[in-house]
Scaffold this active site. Structure first.
Site, PDB file in Angstrom:
ATOM      1  CB  CYS A  47       4.216   5.394 -15.049  1.00 46.63           C
ATOM      2  SG  CYS A  47       4.685   6.140 -13.554  1.00 46.63           S
ATOM      3  CB  CYS A  64       6.839   4.245  -9.968  1.00 46.08           C
ATOM      4  SG  CYS A  64       5.486   5.246  -9.986  1.00 46.08           S
ATOM      5  CB  SER A  65       5.352   0.679 -13.002  1.00 44.89           C
ATOM      6  OG  SER A  65       5.423   0.283 -11.579  1.00 44.89           O
ATOM      7  CB  CYS A  66       1.165   5.280 -12.352  1.00 38.47           C
ATOM      8  SG  CYS A  66       1.992   6.011 -10.818  1.00 38.47           S
TER       9      CYS A  66
END
Lengths: 208, 126
Positions: free
Chosen positions: A106, A109-111
């Protein structure tokens, strides 16, 4: 501090003494009963999540119809086997083959599909992984110990708020006679992110 | 499956993650549970016992997770923690405090019991 020869005062650490004392008192009072502590630890140690993804992968390896449904409509296929709780995002399953290797990131962000894969590893959220895996995926994979044949195409999938990816790793060599449960135990979180491949059965040392 | 029905399901994962409390898993900052490669780290069995006691007692309603987390943050802020071992010592501090508040733990009785384990006057937890 403590001398470690047998049962002498000081051979237990502070934590051991305190945790034992506390648990024994709570058990005497009946505040803690049975195996509840062990059960909690077992649940959290696996964080459940990666296990969910592993179940789906093992089923896909053994059930051709589920395999096709997983690739066609992953969200629905996962729901079939009780994996839901997605926060409104679609799951997409991508399958590694002899010629294509998939890896998920991702970049924004940090999906991460936590109901399927549990909590993300720390490196997944780190800027170096997020930027480098797009620019130089082979180098990043090599750092995870994954060395792909030159002819294998690498596809990088960028998660976002609407789409989350699950990599179906290649079924390990030597796993032909394993049951679905045994197969699920072989599937690691990192292989479902796509940064590692699964070792041949027999080569996997200490697989629990 | 209707996508709409899956929305707003972030706090209660329902059948997805039986027993896993997102409040515990998602603690961040100083109180974040030690992890390696995303997975919980316990360097010794007593640490996992301490973890399991706190989580199960909060699930049983003996105290709320917020109460525990607040005491954990307080213990870490006042005493500090360096590494997994010290983190779980602070965890025990916090657990003792919330249990004491709930009138489930007498500190003198606990101290006596610790003495018994330390000197092997008692070896069995139960």
């Amino acid at each position: 501090m403590g001398s470690n020869h047998g049962h002498h005062p000081g051979d237990l650490s502070e934590g051991e003494v305190r945790a034992r004392a506390l648990e024994s008192l709570l058990r005497e009072k009946g505040v803690i009963q049975g195996d509840v502590v062990d059960e909690i630890v077992a649940v959290y140690s696996s964080d459940i999540g990666p296990l969910n993804g592993a179940r789906a992968v093992a089923k896909a390896w053994t059930d051709p119809e589920f395999h096709d449904r997983l690739l066609a409509h992953a969200t629905d296929a996962l729901a079939e086997i009780g994996i839901g709780g997605l926060q409104g995002e679609y799951m997409v399953a991508v399958q590694n083959t002899e010629s294509v290797h998939h890896v998920v990131v991702c970049t924004l962000c940090s999906c991460y599909p936590w109901p399927v894969l549990g909590l993300p590893p720390a490196w997944y959220k780190d800027a170096p992984y997020r930027s480098r895996v797009v620019r130089e995926p082979r180098a990043v994979l090599a750092e995870f110990g994954t060395h792909l044949e030159p002819g294998v195409e690498v596809q990088v999938w960028d998660s976002n708020s609407e789409i989350r990816y699950l990599v179906i790793p290649r079924r390990p060599d030597g796993s032909e006679n394993l049951t679905e449960d045994e197969l699920a135990a072989l599937v690691t979180r990192d292989s479902m992110i796509g940064v590692t491949v699964l070792p041949a059965v027999g080569a996997a040392v200490g697989a629990a | 499956m209707n996508q709409e029905s899956l929305l707003n399901d972030s706090t209660d994962a329902g059948p997805v993650a039986p027993g896993v409390d997102n409040q515990v898993s998602s603690m961040t900052g100083a109180v974040a549970v030690p992890r390696s490669n995303g997975e919980l780290v316990f360097d010794a069995p007593w640490q996992s016992r301490a973890f399991g006691m706190a989580v199960s007692l909060s699930q049983a309603g003996v105290f709320t997770w917020d109460q525990f987390r607040s005491e954990l943050a307080h213990a870490i802020a006042t005493i500090g923690q360096n590494g997994v071992d010290e983190y779980y010592l602070r965890w025990l501090d916090a657990l003792e405090t919330v249990l004491h508040r709930a009138s489930l733990l007498d500190r003198q009785v606990l101290h006596d019991r610790e003495h018994e384990f330390e000197h092997h006057l008692r070896d069995e937890v139960y």
